[in-house]
Design a protein around this motif. Structure first.
Motif, PDB file in Angstrom:
ATOM      1  N   VAL A 175       0.867  -1.173   0.000  1.00 16.19           N
ATOM      2  CA  VAL A 175       0.000   0.000   0.000  1.00 16.19           C
ATOM      3  C   VAL A 175       0.906   1.226   0.000  1.00 16.19           C
ATOM      4  CG1 VAL A 175      -1.818   1.256   1.184  1.00 16.19           C
ATOM      5  CG2 VAL A 175      -1.761  -1.258   1.270  1.00 16.19           C
ATOM      6  N   ALA A 176       0.711   2.126  -0.925  1.00 18.34           N
ATOM      7  CA  ALA A 176       1.540   3.325  -1.035  1.00 18.34           C
ATOM      8  C   ALA A 176       0.661   4.562  -1.148  1.00 18.34           C
ATOM      9  CB  ALA A 176       2.469   3.227  -2.239  1.00 18.34           C
ATOM     10  N   GLN A 177       1.183   5.668  -0.634  1.00 17.46           N
ATOM     11  CA  GLN A 177       0.432   6.920  -0.681  1.00 17.46           C
ATOM     12  C   GLN A 177       1.396   8.053  -0.998  1.00 17.46           C
ATOM     13  OE1 GLN A 177      -1.538   7.988   2.949  1.00 17.46           O
ATOM     14  NE2 GLN A 177      -2.680   9.683   2.017  1.00 17.46           N
ATOM     15  N   SER A 178       0.966   8.901  -1.894  1.00 15.25           N
ATOM     16  CA  SER A 178       1.790  10.061  -2.249  1.00 15.25           C
ATOM     17  C   SER A 178       1.840  11.052  -1.092  1.00 15.25           C
ATOM     18  CB  SER A 178       1.237  10.735  -3.500  1.00 15.25           C
ATOM     19  OG  SER A 178       1.939  11.922  -3.771  1.00 15.25           O
ATOM     20  N   LEU A 179       3.048  11.570  -0.838  1.00 11.22           N
ATOM     21  CA  LEU A 179       3.247  12.575   0.222  1.00 11.22           C
ATOM     22  C   LEU A 179       3.365  13.963  -0.386  1.00 11.22           C
ATOM     23  CD1 LEU A 179       5.772  10.628   2.514  1.00 11.22           C
ATOM     24  CD2 LEU A 179       3.284  10.814   2.751  1.00 11.22           C
ATOM     25  N   ARG A 180       2.618  14.163  -1.483  1.00  8.29           N
ATOM     26  CA  ARG A 180       2.695  15.436  -2.189  1.00  8.29           C
ATOM     27  C   ARG A 180       2.299  16.600  -1.295  1.00  8.29           C
ATOM     28  NH1 ARG A 180      -0.846  14.720  -7.007  1.00  8.29           N
ATOM     29  NH2 ARG A 180       0.676  13.036  -7.356  1.00  8.29           N
ATOM     30  N   GLU A 181       1.192  16.449  -0.602  1.00  7.90           N
ATOM     31  CA  GLU A 181       0.727  17.543   0.264  1.00  7.90           C
ATOM     32  C   GLU A 181       1.700  17.782   1.427  1.00  7.90           C
ATOM     33  OE1 GLU A 181      -3.212  16.886   1.536  1.00  7.90           O
ATOM     34  OE2 GLU A 181      -4.092  16.937  -0.480  1.00  7.90           O
ATOM     35  N   THR A 182       2.179  16.671   1.993  1.00  8.77           N
ATOM     36  CA  THR A 182       3.148  16.812   3.096  1.00  8.77           C
ATOM     37  C   THR A 182       4.409  17.525   2.614  1.00  8.77           C
ATOM     38  OG1 THR A 182       2.307  14.775   4.094  1.00  8.77           O
ATOM     39  CG2 THR A 182       4.487  15.537   4.794  1.00  8.77           C
ATOM     40  N   THR A 183       4.873  17.142   1.414  1.00  6.48           N
ATOM     41  CA  THR A 183       6.069  17.794   0.863  1.00  6.48           C
ATOM     42  C   THR A 183       5.825  19.272   0.605  1.00  6.48           C
ATOM     43  OG1 THR A 183       6.718  15.707  -0.185  1.00  6.48           O
ATOM     44  CG2 THR A 183       7.743  17.727  -1.013  1.00  6.48           C
ATOM     45  N   ASN A 184       4.631  19.602   0.107  1.00  7.71           N
ATOM     46  CA  ASN A 184       4.301  21.016  -0.116  1.00  7.71           C
ATOM     47  C   ASN A 184       4.282  21.784   1.208  1.00  7.71           C
ATOM     48  OD1 ASN A 184       4.072  20.616  -2.877  1.00  7.71           O
ATOM     49  ND2 ASN A 184       1.849  20.217  -2.789  1.00  7.71           N
ATOM     50  N   ASN A 185       3.729  21.142   2.246  1.00  9.17           N
ATOM     51  CA  ASN A 185       3.712  21.805   3.563  1.00  9.17           C
ATOM     52  C   ASN A 185       5.123  22.019   4.095  1.00  9.17           C
ATOM     53  OD1 ASN A 185       0.914  21.851   3.557  1.00  9.17           O
ATOM     54  ND2 ASN A 185       0.720  19.897   4.662  1.00  9.17           N
ATOM     55  N   LEU A 186       5.986  21.025   3.888  1.00  5.74           N
ATOM     56  CA  LEU A 186       7.376  21.174   4.344  1.00  5.74           C
ATOM     57  C   LEU A 186       8.100  22.242   3.539  1.00  5.74           C
ATOM     58  CD1 LEU A 186       8.364  17.431   4.932  1.00  5.74           C
ATOM     59  CD2 LEU A 186       7.901  19.183   6.654  1.00  5.74           C
ATOM     60  N   ASN A 187       7.801  22.334   2.239  1.00  5.74           N
ATOM     61  CA  ASN A 187       8.407  23.404   1.428  1.00  5.74           C
ATOM     62  C   ASN A 187       7.961  24.769   1.919  1.00  5.74           C
ATOM     63  OD1 ASN A 187       9.774  21.582  -0.179  1.00  5.74           O
ATOM     64  ND2 ASN A 187       8.139  21.466  -1.731  1.00  5.74           N
ATOM     65  N   THR A 188       6.671  24.853   2.299  1.00  7.24           N
ATOM     66  CA  THR A 188       6.172  26.111   2.856  1.00  7.24           C
ATOM     67  C   THR A 188       6.879  26.435   4.168  1.00  7.24           C
ATOM     68  OG1 THR A 188       4.014  25.719   1.835  1.00  7.24           O
ATOM     69  CG2 THR A 188       4.103  27.338   3.620  1.00  7.24           C
ATOM     70  N   LEU A 189       7.050  25.400   5.015  1.00  9.40           N
ATOM     71  CA  LEU A 189       7.771  25.601   6.273  1.00  9.40           C
ATOM     72  C   LEU A 189       9.199  26.065   6.015  1.00  9.40           C
ATOM     73  CD1 LEU A 189       8.058  25.339   9.349  1.00  9.40           C
ATOM     74  CD2 LEU A 189       8.651  22.926   9.000  1.00  9.40           C
ATOM     75  N   ARG A 190       9.845  25.464   5.030  1.00  7.11           N
ATOM     76  CA  ARG A 190      11.217  25.867   4.715  1.00  7.11           C
ATOM     77  C   ARG A 190      11.273  27.319   4.266  1.00  7.11           C
ATOM     78  NH1 ARG A 190      13.864  21.884   0.668  1.00  7.11           N
ATOM     79  NH2 ARG A 190      12.169  22.710  -0.630  1.00  7.11           N
ATOM     80  N   LEU A 191      10.302  27.725   3.434  1.00  6.77           N
ATOM     81  CA  LEU A 191      10.254  29.117   2.993  1.00  6.77           C
ATOM     82  C   LEU A 191      10.032  30.058   4.164  1.00  6.77           C
ATOM     83  CD1 LEU A 191      10.222  31.169   0.682  1.00  6.77           C
ATOM     84  CD2 LEU A 191       7.756  30.742   0.452  1.00  6.77           C
ATOM     85  N   VAL A 192       9.124  29.652   5.072  1.00  2.00           N
ATOM     86  CA  VAL A 192       8.852  30.484   6.255  1.00  2.00           C
ATOM     87  C   VAL A 192      10.101  30.628   7.109  1.00  2.00           C
ATOM     88  CG1 VAL A 192       7.569  30.593   8.418  1.00  2.00           C
ATOM     89  CG2 VAL A 192       6.381  29.998   6.296  1.00  2.00           C
ATOM     90  N   LEU A 193      10.843  29.523   7.285  1.00  2.00           N
ATOM     91  CA  LEU A 193      12.062  29.590   8.096  1.00  2.00           C
ATOM     92  C   LEU A 193      13.115  30.491   7.452  1.00  2.00           C
ATOM     93  CD1 LEU A 193      12.403  25.848   9.204  1.00  2.00           C
ATOM     94  CD2 LEU A 193      11.741  27.794  10.621  1.00  2.00           C
ATOM     95  N   VAL A 194      13.246  30.401   6.120  1.00  2.00           N
ATOM     96  CA  VAL A 194      14.228  31.251   5.434  1.00  2.00           C
ATOM     97  C   VAL A 194      13.842  32.721   5.559  1.00  2.00           C
ATOM     98  CG1 VAL A 194      15.195  31.866   3.187  1.00  2.00           C
ATOM     99  CG2 VAL A 194      14.948  29.455   3.825  1.00  2.00           C
ATOM    100  N   VAL A 195      12.562  33.024   5.305  1.00  2.00           N
ATOM    101  CA  VAL A 195      12.102  34.412   5.406  1.00  2.00           C
ATOM    102  C   VAL A 195      12.223  34.903   6.840  1.00  2.00           C
ATOM    103  CG1 VAL A 195      10.106  35.928   5.156  1.00  2.00           C
ATOM    104  CG2 VAL A 195      10.579  34.207   3.411  1.00  2.00           C
ATOM    105  N   GLY A 196      11.836  34.027   7.789  1.00  2.00           N
ATOM    106  CA  GLY A 196      11.950  34.410   9.195  1.00  2.00           C
ATOM    107  C   GLY A 196      13.386  34.692   9.598  1.00  2.00           C
ATOM    108  N   THR A 197      14.315  33.878   9.076  1.00  2.00           N
ATOM    109  CA  THR A 197      15.738  34.105   9.371  1.00  2.00           C
ATOM    110  C   THR A 197      16.204  35.446   8.817  1.00  2.00           C
ATOM    111  OG1 THR A 197      16.181  31.727   9.360  1.00  2.00           O
ATOM    112  CG2 THR A 197      18.060  33.198   9.040  1.00  2.00           C
ATOM    113  N   LEU A 198      15.784  35.747   7.574  1.00  2.00           N
ATOM    114  CA  LEU A 198      16.179  37.020   6.970  1.00  2.00           C
ATOM    115  C   LEU A 198      15.573  38.201   7.719  1.00  2.00           C
ATOM    116  CD1 LEU A 198      15.906  36.112   3.179  1.00  2.00           C
ATOM    117  CD2 LEU A 198      17.964  36.238   4.600  1.00  2.00           C
ATOM    118  N   LEU A 199      14.301  38.052   8.126  1.00  2.00           N
ATOM    119  CA  LEU A 199      13.678  39.135   8.892  1.00  2.00           C
ATOM    120  C   LEU A 199      14.332  39.297  10.263  1.00  2.00           C
ATOM    121  CD1 LEU A 199       9.888  38.543   8.074  1.00  2.00           C
ATOM    122  CD2 LEU A 199      11.392  40.335   7.177  1.00  2.00           C
ATOM    123  N   ALA A 200      14.713  38.166  10.867  1.00  2.00           N
ATOM    124  CA  ALA A 200      15.375  38.243  12.170  1.00  2.00           C
ATOM    125  C   ALA A 200      16.736  38.900  12.076  1.00  2.00           C
ATOM    126  CB  ALA A 200      15.511  36.845  12.766  1.00  2.00           C
TER     127      ALA A 200
END
Length: 455
Positions: free
Chosen positions: A133-158
């Motif tokens: 049984v297999a399931q695509s983690l497309r949504e999870t990967t998109n959420n992690l990409n969003t988290l990564r973007l937030v961390l990068v932007v947050g680092t730059l703002l900090a």
């Protein structure tokens, strides 16, 4: 590069590295937790699917479709015979690898990550098949990409307040140093002593640096003033005997060859002024060469040295110098020449400022102590702490009358330091002065100590 810029760059880079490491740790931990949660959930669904298949006697395809994950697939692999067709979501267009490591995990297929879970089942023909049984983690990967973007932007703002704070910190740290540099530059150009403006009552290192610099400037200014005063006095002291010598030389040249009385007077005056100049020059040379002289340690009897010194003083001056001691022998380790010089300075100083007899007392009381006592004019209370300072004279007019230059006791202090002895001075104005030379048994020498009765 200026120190301020170094502080800006180093502090900003340090905080950037810290924030990047922190962001990486957050992203890595959260991604691992998210993927493991998805895999565990898929394992639970696979277990439920296997249980339903074992209980169903009809078409297993219906059960497999019922449990097919959204954006996933279900595949049955049999050991022999024709392989059943996999059941998969229309959004899944890739095929899983034939071999997957372990019973569960994640795998990247054509750039897309899948969670999978495997379990053995009994297929319809009685074979033991493998259920995947297999399931695509497309949504999870998109959420992690969003988290990564937030961390990068947050680092730059900090980094914005970090950069601002580094600029403020650099200014706070370098401003006193800049003021110090400018002040020292002005002092170098103008030759005028200046002090730093120190505000508030802060006790940090920068404030201490400012206070220390101001104290140093105060000492330098004070010493410079004393040296200027000394040079002026010394110039005057040298100019006066030179003038006298020149005047008497001219008198000798005009009349002395024919008048014996004038010749004797001129020669006597010239000799006296020459001795005065010699004494001043010798004291200056002693101070100038003090750091270069070596100490030659020998073990001697202090009583013998004191007797020789007192005898020489009695012979040289029409005064009474008396040695008082009950000891036959006082062994000390010292430099004989320097110790005699120290005694001559102290005895000559006592002679200048007293008219009665001068006593030299030697005793053994744990330490060997030698005292020089006079009953002269003494030293004023406010002057006692400064008498060992170079160029200091208690009374300038009185010092000129007695032939003092303000160097004798300073030279005595330097000799005492080199001989590892301690000097204590006790004085009461109009009653007299006692100077003690103390030989410590373990040569643990303290600073020259001055006090006055009643202080």
């Amino acid at each position: 590069m200026k120190l301020k810029n170094k502080i800006h760059i180093s502090s900003a880079l340090l905080m950037l590295v810290i924030l990047l490491v922190l962001a990486f740790v957050i992203y890595f931990s959260f991604s691992q937790l998210t993927y493991s949660t998805e895999v565990e959930q898929l394992q639970a669904e696979t277990s439920a699917l296997v249980a339903d298949l074992n209980e169903t006697a009809g078409d297993p395809g219906i059960v497999l479709r019922a449990y097919m994950p959204v954006n996933g697939l279900v595949k049955v692999t049999v050991p022999e015979g024709e392989q059943p067709s996999p059941i998969q979501s229309p959004s899944v267009t890739v095929e899983l690898p034939a071999e997957l490591e372990g019973q569960s995990g994640t795998v990247n297929v054509e750039g897309e990550r899948f969670a999978y879970s495997k379990a053995p089942i009994f297929w319809t023909d009685g074979q033991v098949a493998e259920l995947t049984v297999a399931q695509s983690l497309r949504e999870t990967t998109n959420n992690l990409n969003t988290l990564r973007l937030v961390l990068v932007v947050g680092t730059l703002l900090a980094m914005i307040p970090v950069i601002i704070s580094s600029i403020v910190l650099g200014k706070i740290v370098t401003q006193p140093i800049t003021n110090l540099t400018k002040t020292m530059t002005r002092i170098q150009r103008n030759g005028q002593f200046e002090k730093l403006p120190v505000e508030g009552k802060s006790q940090d290192e920068l404030a201490q640096m400012g206070h220390t610099f101001n104290e140093m400037m105060g000492l330098l200014e004070e010493n410079y003033s004393k040296q200027e005063e000394f040079v002026s006095n010394a110039s005057h002291e040298l100019k006066t005997p030179l003038t006298v010598i020149g005047s008497y030389a001219k008198l000798l040249e005009r009349q002395g060859m024919h008048d014996e009385k004038i010749a004797e007077e001129s020669i006597s005056a010239i000799r006296a002024e020459t001795d005065r100049m010699k004494a001043l020059i010798e004291q200056l040379l002693h101070i100038a060469r003090r750091s270069e002289s070596q100490v030659e340690w020998t073990k001697v009897n202090a009583v013998d040295l004191l007797e020789q010194t007192v005898t020489a003083m009695n012979t040289s001056y029409d005064r009474e110098f008396k040695l008082i001691t009950t000891e036959q022998s006082l062994p000390i380790t010292t430099d004989t020449a320097k110790f005699k010089q120290l005694l001559y300075i102290l005895l000559d100083n006592a002679r200048k400022y007293s008219s009665d007899k001068i006593e030299v007392v030697a005793r053994k009381n744990g330490d060997t102590v030698i005292q020089i006592r006079d009953t002269g004019i003494g030293i004023p209370k406010e002057a006692v702490p400064y008498v060992f300072e170079r160029f200091y004279r208690v009374d300038k007019a009185r010092s000129r009358e007695t032939g003092g230059f303000g160097l004798g006791l300073s030279l005595a202090k330097q000799l005492a330091d080199s001989l590892n002895v301690k000097i204590e001075l006790e004085s009461i104005e109009q009653l007299g002065t006692t100077v003690s030379i103390i030989f410590s048994e373990n040569f643990n020498v303290e600073d020259v100590h001055s006090n006055q009765e009643g202080l």
